[in-house]
Design a protein around this motif. Structure first.
Motif, PDB file in Angstrom:
ATOM      1  N   GLY A  80       0.799  -1.223   0.000  1.00 34.45           N
ATOM      2  CA  GLY A  80       0.000   0.000   0.000  1.00 34.45           C
ATOM      3  C   GLY A  80       0.828   1.267   0.000  1.00 34.45           C
ATOM      4  O   GLY A  80       0.293   2.368   0.178  1.00 34.45           O
ATOM      5  N   ALA A  81       2.129   1.128  -0.229  1.00 27.90           N
ATOM      6  CA  ALA A  81       2.990   2.313  -0.287  1.00 27.90           C
ATOM      7  C   ALA A  81       2.766   3.020  -1.619  1.00 27.90           C
ATOM      8  O   ALA A  81       2.813   2.399  -2.678  1.00 27.90           O
ATOM      9  N   ARG A  82       2.568   4.338  -1.555  1.00 28.43           N
ATOM     10  CA  ARG A  82       2.359   5.121  -2.770  1.00 28.43           C
ATOM     11  C   ARG A  82       3.604   5.892  -3.166  1.00 28.43           C
ATOM     12  O   ARG A  82       3.581   6.679  -4.108  1.00 28.43           O
ATOM     13  N   ALA A  83       4.695   5.683  -2.430  1.00 32.02           N
ATOM     14  CA  ALA A  83       5.957   6.355  -2.738  1.00 32.02           C
ATOM     15  C   ALA A  83       7.109   5.393  -2.485  1.00 32.02           C
ATOM     16  O   ALA A  83       7.013   4.507  -1.625  1.00 32.02           O
ATOM     17  N   VAL A  84       8.190   5.587  -3.234  1.00 34.96           N
ATOM     18  CA  VAL A  84       9.379   4.747  -3.096  1.00 34.96           C
ATOM     19  C   VAL A  84      10.587   5.651  -2.917  1.00 34.96           C
ATOM     20  O   VAL A  84      10.799   6.575  -3.712  1.00 34.96           O
ATOM     21  N   HIS A  85      11.378   5.377  -1.884  1.00 36.58           N
ATOM     22  CA  HIS A  85      12.651   6.079  -1.708  1.00 36.58           C
ATOM     23  C   HIS A  85      13.758   5.121  -2.109  1.00 36.58           C
ATOM     24  O   HIS A  85      13.951   4.094  -1.475  1.00 36.58           O
ATOM     25  N   PRO A  86      14.519   5.473  -3.165  1.00 32.51           N
ATOM     26  CA  PRO A  86      15.543   4.540  -3.654  1.00 32.51           C
ATOM     27  C   PRO A  86      16.893   4.683  -2.976  1.00 32.51           C
ATOM     28  O   PRO A  86      17.810   3.919  -3.277  1.00 32.51           O
ATOM     29  N   GLY A  87      17.069   5.670  -2.063  1.00 31.21           N
ATOM     30  CA  GLY A  87      18.375   5.876  -1.441  1.00 31.21           C
ATOM     31  C   GLY A  87      19.401   6.277  -2.470  1.00 31.21           C
ATOM     32  O   GLY A  87      19.160   7.147  -3.307  1.00 31.21           O
ATOM     33  N   TYR A  88      20.574   5.631  -2.430  1.00 32.86           N
ATOM     34  CA  TYR A  88      21.594   5.851  -3.460  1.00 32.86           C
ATOM     35  C   TYR A  88      22.062   4.494  -3.982  1.00 32.86           C
ATOM     36  O   TYR A  88      21.921   3.466  -3.331  1.00 32.86           O
ATOM     37  N   GLY A  89      22.641   4.491  -5.174  1.00 26.31           N
ATOM     38  CA  GLY A  89      23.009   3.226  -5.791  1.00 26.31           C
ATOM     39  C   GLY A  89      21.769   2.484  -6.264  1.00 26.31           C
ATOM     40  O   GLY A  89      20.666   3.037  -6.350  1.00 26.31           O
ATOM     41  N   PHE A  90      21.919   1.223  -6.612  1.00 26.13           N
ATOM     42  CA  PHE A  90      20.829   0.380  -7.094  1.00 26.13           C
ATOM     43  C   PHE A  90      20.008   1.110  -8.167  1.00 26.13           C
ATOM     44  O   PHE A  90      20.540   1.510  -9.189  1.00 26.13           O
ATOM     45  N   LEU A  91      18.704   1.346  -7.920  1.00 26.90           N
ATOM     46  CA  LEU A  91      17.829   1.933  -8.944  1.00 26.90           C
ATOM     47  C   LEU A  91      17.626   3.440  -8.772  1.00 26.90           C
ATOM     48  O   LEU A  91      16.745   4.015  -9.402  1.00 26.90           O
ATOM     49  N   SER A  92      18.452   4.068  -7.952  1.00 23.06           N
ATOM     50  CA  SER A  92      18.207   5.469  -7.601  1.00 23.06           C
ATOM     51  C   SER A  92      18.307   6.429  -8.774  1.00 23.06           C
ATOM     52  O   SER A  92      17.724   7.516  -8.738  1.00 23.06           O
ATOM     53  N   GLU A  93      19.044   6.051  -9.848  1.00 17.45           N
ATOM     54  CA  GLU A  93      19.162   6.925 -11.012  1.00 17.45           C
ATOM     55  C   GLU A  93      18.719   6.212 -12.289  1.00 17.45           C
ATOM     56  O   GLU A  93      19.175   6.548 -13.380  1.00 17.45           O
ATOM     57  N   ASN A  94      17.796   5.289 -12.123  1.00 17.09           N
ATOM     58  CA  ASN A  94      17.299   4.512 -13.250  1.00 17.09           C
ATOM     59  C   ASN A  94      16.016   5.155 -13.778  1.00 17.09           C
ATOM     60  O   ASN A  94      14.953   5.084 -13.150  1.00 17.09           O
ATOM     61  N   ALA A  95      16.111   5.792 -14.946  1.00 16.09           N
ATOM     62  CA  ALA A  95      14.965   6.525 -15.493  1.00 16.09           C
ATOM     63  C   ALA A  95      13.817   5.594 -15.857  1.00 16.09           C
ATOM     64  O   ALA A  95      12.636   5.961 -15.725  1.00 16.09           O
ATOM     65  N   ASP A  96      14.128   4.365 -16.312  1.00 14.67           N
ATOM     66  CA  ASP A  96      13.059   3.422 -16.655  1.00 14.67           C
ATOM     67  C   ASP A  96      12.265   3.033 -15.409  1.00 14.67           C
ATOM     68  O   ASP A  96      11.029   2.912 -15.462  1.00 14.67           O
ATOM     69  N   PHE A  97      12.950   2.839 -14.294  1.00 17.21           N
ATOM     70  CA  PHE A  97      12.271   2.532 -13.032  1.00 17.21           C
ATOM     71  C   PHE A  97      11.386   3.708 -12.614  1.00 17.21           C
ATOM     72  O   PHE A  97      10.220   3.524 -12.218  1.00 17.21           O
ATOM     73  N   ALA A  98      11.917   4.933 -12.704  1.00 19.74           N
ATOM     74  CA  ALA A  98      11.132   6.112 -12.358  1.00 19.74           C
ATOM     75  C   ALA A  98       9.886   6.209 -13.234  1.00 19.74           C
ATOM     76  O   ALA A  98       8.797   6.539 -12.756  1.00 19.74           O
ATOM     77  N   ALA A  99      10.022   5.899 -14.529  1.00 19.42           N
ATOM     78  CA  ALA A  99       8.881   5.971 -15.440  1.00 19.42           C
ATOM     79  C   ALA A  99       7.813   4.931 -15.081  1.00 19.42           C
ATOM     80  O   ALA A  99       6.610   5.194 -15.189  1.00 19.42           O
ATOM     81  N   ARG A 100       8.244   3.750 -14.651  1.00 16.70           N
ATOM     82  CA  ARG A 100       7.289   2.715 -14.257  1.00 16.70           C
ATOM     83  C   ARG A 100       6.493   3.140 -13.027  1.00 16.70           C
ATOM     84  O   ARG A 100       5.282   2.896 -12.949  1.00 16.70           O
TER      85      ARG A 100
END
Length: 462
Positions: A80-100
Protein backbone atom coordinates in the motif's frame (compact mmCIF):
# COMPACT_ATOMS: atom_id res chain seq x y z
CA UNK A 1 -2.26 20.52 -6.54
CA UNK A 2 0.30 20.00 -9.33
CA UNK A 3 -0.79 17.13 -11.59
CA UNK A 4 2.22 14.84 -11.03
CA UNK A 5 2.09 15.02 -7.22
CA UNK A 6 0.36 12.05 -5.60
CA UNK A 7 -0.41 12.07 -1.86
CA UNK A 8 1.23 9.38 0.23
CA UNK A 9 1.48 8.41 3.90
CA UNK A 10 3.59 5.27 3.46
CA UNK A 11 7.00 4.91 1.82
CA UNK A 12 8.70 1.80 0.50
CA UNK A 13 12.45 1.97 1.11
CA UNK A 14 14.13 0.26 -1.83
CA UNK A 15 17.63 0.10 -0.41
CA UNK A 16 19.65 -1.43 2.39
CA UNK A 17 22.30 -0.72 5.02
CA UNK A 18 22.82 2.56 6.81
CA UNK A 19 20.85 4.59 4.26
CA UNK A 20 17.74 2.46 4.83
CA UNK A 21 17.92 3.22 8.54
CA UNK A 22 18.53 6.91 7.80
CA UNK A 23 15.40 7.10 5.63
CA UNK A 24 13.34 5.32 8.28
CA UNK A 25 14.30 7.97 10.81
CA UNK A 26 13.19 10.75 8.48
CA UNK A 27 9.87 8.97 7.86
CA UNK A 28 9.18 8.77 11.57
CA UNK A 29 9.90 12.48 12.03
CA UNK A 30 7.24 13.17 9.38
CA UNK A 31 4.72 10.69 10.77
CA UNK A 32 4.98 8.45 7.69
CA UNK A 33 4.89 4.66 7.79
CA UNK A 34 7.98 2.97 6.36
CA UNK A 35 8.02 -0.36 4.55
CA UNK A 36 11.45 -1.95 4.20
CA UNK A 37 12.23 -3.94 1.08
CA UNK A 38 14.97 -6.52 1.70
CA UNK A 39 16.71 -9.46 0.08
CA UNK A 40 16.99 -12.87 1.71
CA UNK A 41 20.62 -12.05 2.60
CA UNK A 42 19.44 -9.10 4.72
CA UNK A 43 16.56 -10.86 6.48
CA UNK A 44 18.08 -10.45 9.94
CA UNK A 45 19.37 -6.90 9.52
CA UNK A 46 18.46 -4.35 12.23
CA UNK A 47 16.83 -1.95 9.77
CA UNK A 48 14.50 -4.74 8.63
CA UNK A 49 13.37 -5.28 12.22
CA UNK A 50 12.99 -1.52 12.84
CA UNK A 51 10.62 -0.89 9.94
CA UNK A 52 6.86 -0.71 10.36
CA UNK A 53 6.60 -3.47 7.77
CA UNK A 54 9.16 -5.48 5.82
CA UNK A 55 8.82 -7.35 2.53
CA UNK A 56 11.33 -9.77 1.03
CA UNK A 57 11.82 -8.87 -2.63
CA UNK A 58 14.06 -11.73 -3.70
CA UNK A 59 17.29 -13.66 -3.16
CA UNK A 60 20.69 -12.21 -2.34
CA UNK A 61 21.93 -11.28 -5.85
CA UNK A 62 21.14 -7.59 -6.47
CA UNK A 63 19.69 -8.20 -9.93
CA UNK A 64 17.05 -10.44 -8.40
CA UNK A 65 16.21 -8.09 -5.53
CA UNK A 66 17.40 -4.48 -5.12
CA UNK A 67 17.91 -4.04 -8.88
CA UNK A 68 14.62 -5.67 -9.83
CA UNK A 69 12.15 -2.89 -10.63
CA UNK A 70 9.35 -5.47 -11.02
CA UNK A 71 9.96 -6.88 -7.53
CA UNK A 72 10.06 -3.43 -5.95
CA UNK A 73 6.93 -2.26 -7.73
CA UNK A 74 5.11 -5.41 -6.63
CA UNK A 75 6.24 -4.85 -3.02
CA UNK A 76 5.01 -1.26 -3.11
CA UNK A 77 1.61 -2.32 -4.39
CA UNK A 78 1.32 -5.18 -1.89
CA UNK A 79 2.19 -2.91 1.05
CA UNK A 80 0.00 0.00 0.00
CA UNK A 81 2.99 2.31 -0.29
CA UNK A 82 2.36 5.12 -2.77
CA UNK A 83 5.96 6.36 -2.74
CA UNK A 84 9.38 4.75 -3.10
CA UNK A 85 12.65 6.08 -1.71
CA UNK A 86 15.54 4.54 -3.65
CA UNK A 87 18.37 5.88 -1.44
CA UNK A 88 21.59 5.85 -3.46
CA UNK A 89 23.01 3.23 -5.79
CA UNK A 90 20.83 0.38 -7.09
CA UNK A 91 17.83 1.93 -8.94
CA UNK A 92 18.21 5.47 -7.60
CA UNK A 93 19.16 6.92 -11.01
CA UNK A 94 17.30 4.51 -13.25
CA UNK A 95 14.97 6.53 -15.49
CA UNK A 96 13.06 3.42 -16.66
CA UNK A 97 12.27 2.53 -13.03
CA UNK A 98 11.13 6.11 -12.36
CA UNK A 99 8.88 5.97 -15.44
CA UNK A 100 7.29 2.72 -14.26
CA UNK A 101 6.45 4.30 -10.91
CA UNK A 102 4.99 7.34 -12.66
CA UNK A 103 2.85 5.13 -14.89
CA UNK A 104 1.57 3.32 -11.80
CA UNK A 105 0.56 6.63 -10.18
CA UNK A 106 3.30 6.33 -7.54
CA UNK A 107 5.91 8.83 -6.41
CA UNK A 108 9.65 8.39 -6.64
CA UNK A 109 11.42 10.38 -3.93
CA UNK A 110 13.55 12.08 -6.54
CA UNK A 111 13.31 13.81 -9.92
CA UNK A 112 11.05 12.89 -12.84
CA UNK A 113 12.08 10.22 -15.31
CA UNK A 114 12.42 12.91 -17.99
CA UNK A 115 14.92 14.88 -15.91
CA UNK A 116 16.81 11.67 -15.14
CA UNK A 117 17.13 10.87 -18.83
CA UNK A 118 18.51 14.32 -19.64
CA UNK A 119 21.02 14.27 -16.80
CA UNK A 120 21.82 10.55 -16.81
CA UNK A 121 23.33 10.76 -20.28
CA UNK A 122 26.51 12.78 -19.91
CA UNK A 123 26.33 14.15 -23.45
CA UNK A 124 22.82 15.56 -23.03
CA UNK A 125 23.66 16.70 -19.49
CA UNK A 126 26.65 18.66 -20.75
CA UNK A 127 24.57 20.28 -23.47
CA UNK A 128 21.99 21.31 -20.87
CA UNK A 129 24.70 22.82 -18.67
CA UNK A 130 26.25 24.74 -21.56
CA UNK A 131 22.85 26.22 -22.45
CA UNK A 132 22.42 27.31 -18.81
CA UNK A 133 25.86 28.88 -18.53
CA UNK A 134 27.30 26.28 -16.15
CA UNK A 135 31.06 26.02 -16.87
CA UNK A 136 32.08 22.71 -18.46
CA UNK A 137 35.36 20.96 -19.22
CA UNK A 138 36.45 21.99 -22.74
CA UNK A 139 35.57 19.20 -25.11
CA UNK A 140 33.33 17.86 -27.83
CA UNK A 141 29.86 17.13 -26.47
CA UNK A 142 28.67 15.00 -29.41
CA UNK A 143 28.95 11.20 -29.69
CA UNK A 144 32.25 10.07 -31.24
CA UNK A 145 33.12 7.48 -33.83
CA UNK A 146 36.60 6.05 -34.32
CA UNK A 147 37.31 7.98 -37.51
CA UNK A 148 39.20 10.90 -39.01
CA UNK A 149 36.65 13.37 -37.60
CA UNK A 150 37.61 12.31 -34.07
CA UNK A 151 41.27 12.86 -34.88
CA UNK A 152 40.51 16.38 -36.13
CA UNK A 153 38.45 17.20 -33.02
CA UNK A 154 41.22 15.91 -30.77
CA UNK A 155 43.81 17.98 -32.63
CA UNK A 156 41.77 21.13 -32.03
CA UNK A 157 41.33 20.35 -28.31
CA UNK A 158 44.92 19.31 -27.66
CA UNK A 159 46.32 16.34 -25.77
CA UNK A 160 46.05 14.76 -23.25
CA UNK A 161 42.35 13.93 -23.64
CA UNK A 162 39.91 11.64 -21.88
CA UNK A 163 37.32 9.46 -23.62
CA UNK A 164 34.19 8.96 -21.51
CA UNK A 165 31.09 6.78 -21.78
CA UNK A 166 27.90 8.84 -22.05
CA UNK A 167 26.12 6.46 -19.68
CA UNK A 168 29.07 5.85 -17.37
CA UNK A 169 29.51 6.46 -13.69
CA UNK A 170 31.54 5.50 -10.64
CA UNK A 171 34.80 5.90 -12.52
CA UNK A 172 33.90 3.31 -15.17
CA UNK A 173 33.96 3.91 -18.91
CA UNK A 174 36.93 6.30 -19.07
CA UNK A 175 40.24 6.17 -20.90
CA UNK A 176 43.05 8.78 -21.01
CA UNK A 177 44.70 9.41 -24.39
CA UNK A 178 48.11 11.07 -24.67
CA UNK A 179 48.70 11.17 -28.42
CA UNK A 180 46.95 10.67 -31.80
CA UNK A 181 48.28 7.11 -32.15
CA UNK A 182 46.26 6.03 -29.10
CA UNK A 183 43.00 7.84 -29.92
CA UNK A 184 41.05 5.62 -32.33
CA UNK A 185 41.84 2.45 -30.41
CA UNK A 186 40.80 4.11 -27.15
CA UNK A 187 37.47 5.18 -28.67
CA UNK A 188 36.76 1.66 -29.95
CA UNK A 189 37.62 -0.01 -26.64
CA UNK A 190 35.64 2.50 -24.57
CA UNK A 191 32.61 2.10 -26.87
CA UNK A 192 32.73 -1.67 -26.46
CA UNK A 193 33.05 -1.39 -22.68
CA UNK A 194 30.24 1.15 -22.53
CA UNK A 195 27.91 -1.07 -24.52
CA UNK A 196 28.56 -4.00 -22.19
CA UNK A 197 28.38 -2.05 -18.94
CA UNK A 198 25.70 0.57 -19.66
CA UNK A 199 23.87 -0.64 -22.80
CA UNK A 200 24.87 2.68 -24.34
CA UNK A 201 27.84 2.71 -26.73
CA UNK A 202 28.03 6.50 -27.07
CA UNK A 203 31.29 8.08 -25.94
CA UNK A 204 32.51 11.67 -25.91
CA UNK A 205 35.79 13.55 -25.52
CA UNK A 206 37.10 16.15 -23.08
CA UNK A 207 40.40 17.75 -22.31
CA UNK A 208 42.13 15.80 -19.54
CA UNK A 209 42.78 17.97 -16.50
CA UNK A 210 45.97 16.73 -14.87
CA UNK A 211 45.76 17.94 -11.26
CA UNK A 212 42.08 18.62 -10.56
CA UNK A 213 40.14 18.52 -7.34
CA UNK A 214 36.67 17.01 -7.08
CA UNK A 215 34.26 19.67 -5.83
CA UNK A 216 30.48 19.32 -5.77
CA UNK A 217 27.55 21.64 -5.11
CA UNK A 218 24.35 20.38 -3.45
CA UNK A 219 21.04 21.72 -4.76
CA UNK A 220 17.44 21.31 -3.63
CA UNK A 221 14.44 22.27 -5.78
CA UNK A 222 10.66 22.02 -5.32
CA UNK A 223 7.74 21.66 -7.73
CA UNK A 224 7.01 25.39 -7.66
CA UNK A 225 10.13 26.72 -9.36
CA UNK A 226 12.06 27.40 -6.15
CA UNK A 227 15.61 26.20 -5.71
CA UNK A 228 18.64 26.68 -3.47
CA UNK A 229 22.25 25.55 -3.39
CA UNK A 230 23.58 24.40 -0.03
CA UNK A 231 27.32 24.93 -0.09
CA UNK A 232 30.15 22.91 -1.59
CA UNK A 233 31.86 19.65 -0.72
CA UNK A 234 35.36 18.42 -1.51
CA UNK A 235 35.52 14.74 -2.46
CA UNK A 236 39.07 14.62 -3.80
CA UNK A 237 40.30 11.85 -1.50
CA UNK A 238 39.53 8.96 -3.84
CA UNK A 239 40.84 5.54 -4.72
CA UNK A 240 40.10 4.32 -8.23
CA UNK A 241 37.52 7.08 -8.60
CA UNK A 242 35.69 5.93 -5.46
CA UNK A 243 35.32 8.49 -2.69
CA UNK A 244 36.99 7.67 0.62
CA UNK A 245 36.87 10.92 2.62
CA UNK A 246 34.67 13.98 1.98
CA UNK A 247 34.56 17.38 3.63
CA UNK A 248 32.49 20.55 3.61
CA UNK A 249 32.99 23.28 2.75
CA UNK A 250 35.65 22.69 0.09
CA UNK A 251 38.85 24.14 1.59
CA UNK A 252 40.88 26.73 -0.29
CA UNK A 253 38.20 27.36 -2.93
CA UNK A 254 37.01 30.94 -3.46
CA UNK A 255 33.54 31.26 -1.84
CA UNK A 256 32.59 33.84 -4.47
CA UNK A 257 33.24 31.23 -7.19
CA UNK A 258 31.04 28.69 -5.39
CA UNK A 259 28.27 31.28 -4.99
CA UNK A 260 28.39 32.27 -8.65
CA UNK A 261 28.37 28.69 -9.94
CA UNK A 262 25.83 27.60 -7.32
CA UNK A 263 23.36 30.14 -8.69
CA UNK A 264 23.99 28.86 -12.22
CA UNK A 265 23.28 25.30 -11.01
CA UNK A 266 19.91 26.35 -9.61
CA UNK A 267 19.13 28.19 -12.86
CA UNK A 268 19.96 25.00 -14.79
CA UNK A 269 17.59 23.01 -12.59
CA UNK A 270 14.77 25.45 -13.34
CA UNK A 271 15.45 25.18 -17.07
CA UNK A 272 15.39 21.36 -16.95
CA UNK A 273 12.40 21.21 -14.60
CA UNK A 274 14.40 19.42 -11.91
CA UNK A 275 12.91 18.71 -8.49
CA UNK A 276 14.31 17.21 -5.32
CA UNK A 277 17.91 16.82 -4.21
CA UNK A 278 20.71 16.80 -6.75
CA UNK A 279 24.47 17.16 -6.81
CA UNK A 280 26.48 18.96 -9.46
CA UNK A 281 29.96 17.47 -9.66
CA UNK A 282 32.88 19.58 -10.86
CA UNK A 283 36.60 19.38 -11.41
CA UNK A 284 38.43 22.36 -9.90
CA UNK A 285 41.74 23.44 -11.38
CA UNK A 286 43.59 26.78 -11.54
CA UNK A 287 40.80 28.60 -9.73
CA UNK A 288 38.03 27.42 -12.08
CA UNK A 289 35.17 24.91 -11.83
CA UNK A 290 34.30 22.58 -14.72
CA UNK A 291 31.06 20.54 -14.70
CA UNK A 292 31.46 16.78 -15.23
CA UNK A 293 28.12 15.23 -14.21
CA UNK A 294 25.03 15.54 -12.04
CA UNK A 295 23.87 12.91 -9.56
CA UNK A 296 20.08 12.88 -9.48
CA UNK A 297 19.74 11.38 -6.02
CA UNK A 298 20.71 11.58 -2.38
CA UNK A 299 24.49 11.34 -1.98
CA UNK A 300 26.40 9.17 0.48
CA UNK A 301 28.11 12.36 1.67
CA UNK A 302 24.89 14.31 2.27
CA UNK A 303 25.76 14.07 5.97
CA UNK A 304 28.48 16.73 5.87
CA UNK A 305 26.13 19.20 4.22
CA UNK A 306 23.63 18.45 6.98
CA UNK A 307 26.27 19.08 9.63
CA UNK A 308 27.35 22.44 8.17
CA UNK A 309 23.87 23.68 7.22
CA UNK A 310 21.81 22.33 10.12
CA UNK A 311 19.27 20.95 7.63
CA UNK A 312 17.76 17.46 7.40
CA UNK A 313 18.18 16.76 3.70
CA UNK A 314 16.26 13.47 3.70
CA UNK A 315 13.27 15.06 5.41
CA UNK A 316 13.37 17.97 2.96
CA UNK A 317 13.65 15.53 0.06
CA UNK A 318 10.44 13.80 1.18
CA UNK A 319 8.61 17.07 1.83
CA UNK A 320 9.44 18.28 -1.68
CA UNK A 321 8.14 14.98 -3.12
CA UNK A 322 4.87 15.62 -1.27
CA UNK A 323 4.53 18.92 -3.11
CA UNK A 324 5.59 21.29 -0.33
CA UNK A 325 7.39 24.52 -1.11
CA UNK A 326 10.93 25.00 0.15
CA UNK A 327 10.66 26.42 3.68
CA UNK A 328 13.53 28.89 3.19
CA UNK A 329 15.14 31.07 0.56
CA UNK A 330 18.74 31.20 -0.62
CA UNK A 331 19.36 34.21 1.61
CA UNK A 332 18.26 32.19 4.65
CA UNK A 333 20.70 29.31 4.02
CA UNK A 334 23.52 29.46 6.57
CA UNK A 335 26.66 27.35 6.42
CA UNK A 336 28.93 27.25 9.45
CA UNK A 337 31.95 25.31 10.67
CA UNK A 338 33.59 22.38 8.91
CA UNK A 339 32.59 18.73 8.59
CA UNK A 340 34.46 15.59 7.50
CA UNK A 341 33.12 12.14 6.62
CA UNK A 342 35.14 8.91 6.57
CA UNK A 343 33.63 5.90 4.80
CA UNK A 344 34.40 2.84 6.91
CA UNK A 345 34.52 -0.27 4.74
CA UNK A 346 34.87 -3.92 5.64
CA UNK A 347 38.03 -4.47 3.63
CA UNK A 348 41.71 -5.12 4.03
CA UNK A 349 43.36 -1.71 4.56
CA UNK A 350 46.35 -2.69 2.39
CA UNK A 351 44.97 -4.86 -0.41
CA UNK A 352 41.40 -3.44 -0.29
CA UNK A 353 39.95 -6.92 -0.70
CA UNK A 354 36.42 -6.99 0.84
CA UNK A 355 36.16 -8.66 4.23
CA UNK A 356 32.64 -10.06 4.71
CA UNK A 357 31.81 -12.07 7.80
CA UNK A 358 30.48 -11.67 11.31
CA UNK A 359 31.27 -8.52 13.27
CA UNK A 360 32.15 -9.99 16.63
CA UNK A 361 32.37 -6.61 18.36
CA UNK A 362 31.31 -3.14 17.21
CA UNK A 363 31.75 0.06 19.18
CA UNK A 364 30.81 3.43 17.70
CA UNK A 365 32.57 6.58 18.90
CA UNK A 366 30.76 9.51 20.48
CA UNK A 367 31.26 12.94 21.95
CA UNK A 368 30.80 16.55 20.84
CA UNK A 369 30.65 17.02 17.08
CA UNK A 370 30.71 13.28 16.28
CA UNK A 371 28.03 11.41 14.32
CA UNK A 372 28.02 7.78 13.16
CA UNK A 373 25.60 6.50 10.53
CA UNK A 374 25.64 2.72 10.56
CA UNK A 375 23.36 -0.30 10.54
CA UNK A 376 25.98 -2.54 12.14
CA UNK A 377 26.17 -3.86 15.70
CA UNK A 378 28.00 -6.67 17.45
CA UNK A 379 26.97 -10.00 15.93
CA UNK A 380 25.93 -8.55 12.58
CA UNK A 381 26.87 -10.69 9.58
CA UNK A 382 28.18 -8.64 6.65
CA UNK A 383 27.03 -10.33 3.42
CA UNK A 384 29.39 -10.74 0.51
CA UNK A 385 26.86 -9.68 -2.11
CA UNK A 386 26.92 -5.90 -1.67
CA UNK A 387 29.09 -2.82 -1.20
CA UNK A 388 31.53 -3.17 1.69
CA UNK A 389 30.70 0.13 3.45
CA UNK A 390 29.49 -0.56 6.98
CA UNK A 391 29.57 2.89 8.59
CA UNK A 392 30.10 6.57 8.02
CA UNK A 393 31.91 8.52 10.72
CA UNK A 394 31.18 12.25 10.53
CA UNK A 395 32.67 15.05 12.59
CA UNK A 396 31.93 18.75 12.84
CA UNK A 397 34.10 21.51 14.23
CA UNK A 398 34.15 25.28 14.27
CA UNK A 399 37.30 25.01 12.16
CA UNK A 400 38.71 22.42 9.78
CA UNK A 401 41.48 21.64 12.24
CA UNK A 402 38.97 20.92 15.00
CA UNK A 403 37.00 18.63 12.67
CA UNK A 404 40.20 16.73 11.82
CA UNK A 405 41.22 16.37 15.48
CA UNK A 406 37.74 15.11 16.38
CA UNK A 407 37.90 12.60 13.54
CA UNK A 408 41.28 11.31 14.71
CA UNK A 409 39.81 10.78 18.17
CA UNK A 410 36.69 9.12 16.77
CA UNK A 411 38.72 6.65 14.70
CA UNK A 412 40.87 5.78 17.70
CA UNK A 413 37.73 5.08 19.73
CA UNK A 414 35.93 3.08 17.05
CA UNK A 415 36.33 -0.70 17.42
CA UNK A 416 35.45 -3.30 14.80
CA UNK A 417 36.44 -6.91 15.47
CA UNK A 418 35.81 -10.06 13.45
CA UNK A 419 36.30 -8.42 10.06
CA UNK A 420 39.01 -6.17 8.68
CA UNK A 421 38.34 -2.47 8.13
CA UNK A 422 40.00 0.46 6.39
CA UNK A 423 40.27 2.54 9.59
CA UNK A 424 44.12 2.43 9.42
CA UNK A 425 43.98 3.98 5.95
CA UNK A 426 41.84 6.85 7.21
CA UNK A 427 44.26 7.49 10.06
CA UNK A 428 47.19 7.65 7.64
CA UNK A 429 45.36 10.12 5.40
CA UNK A 430 44.42 12.40 8.28
CA UNK A 431 48.03 12.48 9.48
CA UNK A 432 49.50 13.35 6.09
CA UNK A 433 50.83 16.88 5.69
CA UNK A 434 49.16 17.23 2.27
CA UNK A 435 45.72 16.47 3.67
CA UNK A 436 46.31 18.82 6.59
CA UNK A 437 47.04 21.66 4.16
CA UNK A 438 43.86 20.93 2.18
CA UNK A 439 43.26 21.35 -1.51
CA UNK A 440 44.63 17.95 -2.62
CA UNK A 441 44.03 16.75 -6.17
CA UNK A 442 42.06 13.60 -6.98
CA UNK A 443 45.40 11.81 -7.42
CA UNK A 444 46.52 12.45 -3.83
CA UNK A 445 45.48 9.13 -2.29
CA UNK A 446 46.71 7.02 -5.21
CA UNK A 447 50.12 8.73 -4.97
CA UNK A 448 50.21 8.16 -1.23
CA UNK A 449 49.47 4.46 -1.70
CA UNK A 450 52.07 4.16 -4.47
CA UNK A 451 54.69 5.75 -2.20
CA UNK A 452 53.79 3.28 0.54
CA UNK A 453 54.13 0.30 -1.82
CA UNK A 454 57.52 1.50 -3.08
CA UNK A 455 58.71 2.01 0.48
CA UNK A 456 57.58 -1.46 1.53
CA UNK A 457 59.26 -2.94 -1.54
CA UNK A 458 62.54 -1.18 -0.76
CA UNK A 459 62.42 -2.40 2.84
CA UNK A 460 61.94 -6.00 1.68
CA UNK A 461 64.90 -5.76 -0.68
CA UNK A 462 67.07 -4.30 2.09
Amino acid sequence: MIADIHPFDRILIANRGEIALRIQRACRQLGLACVQAYSSADAGAPYVRCADEAICIGPAPSRQSYLSSAAILLAARASGARAVHPGYGFLSENADFAARLEAAGMTLIGPTSDAMRVLGDKISAKRAMISSGVPCVPGYEGALAADDAALAIASDLGYPLIIKAAGGGGGRGMRVVHNPEELLGAIRITREEAERAFANANVYMERYLQRPRHVEIQVLCDHHGNGVWLGARDCSTQRRHQKVIEEAPAPNVDPALIARVGKLCVDACRQIGYRGLGTFEFLHEDGELFFIEMNTRLQVEHTITEMTSGLDLVELQIRVAQGERLPFTQEEVEVSGHSIECRINAEDPTTFVPSPGTVEFFHAPGGPGIRVDSHVSSGYAIPSHYDSMIAKVITWGKTREQAIVRMEGALREMKIEGVKSNIPLHRDVLQSSEFRRGGMSIHFLERMLDDRRRSQGANKQA
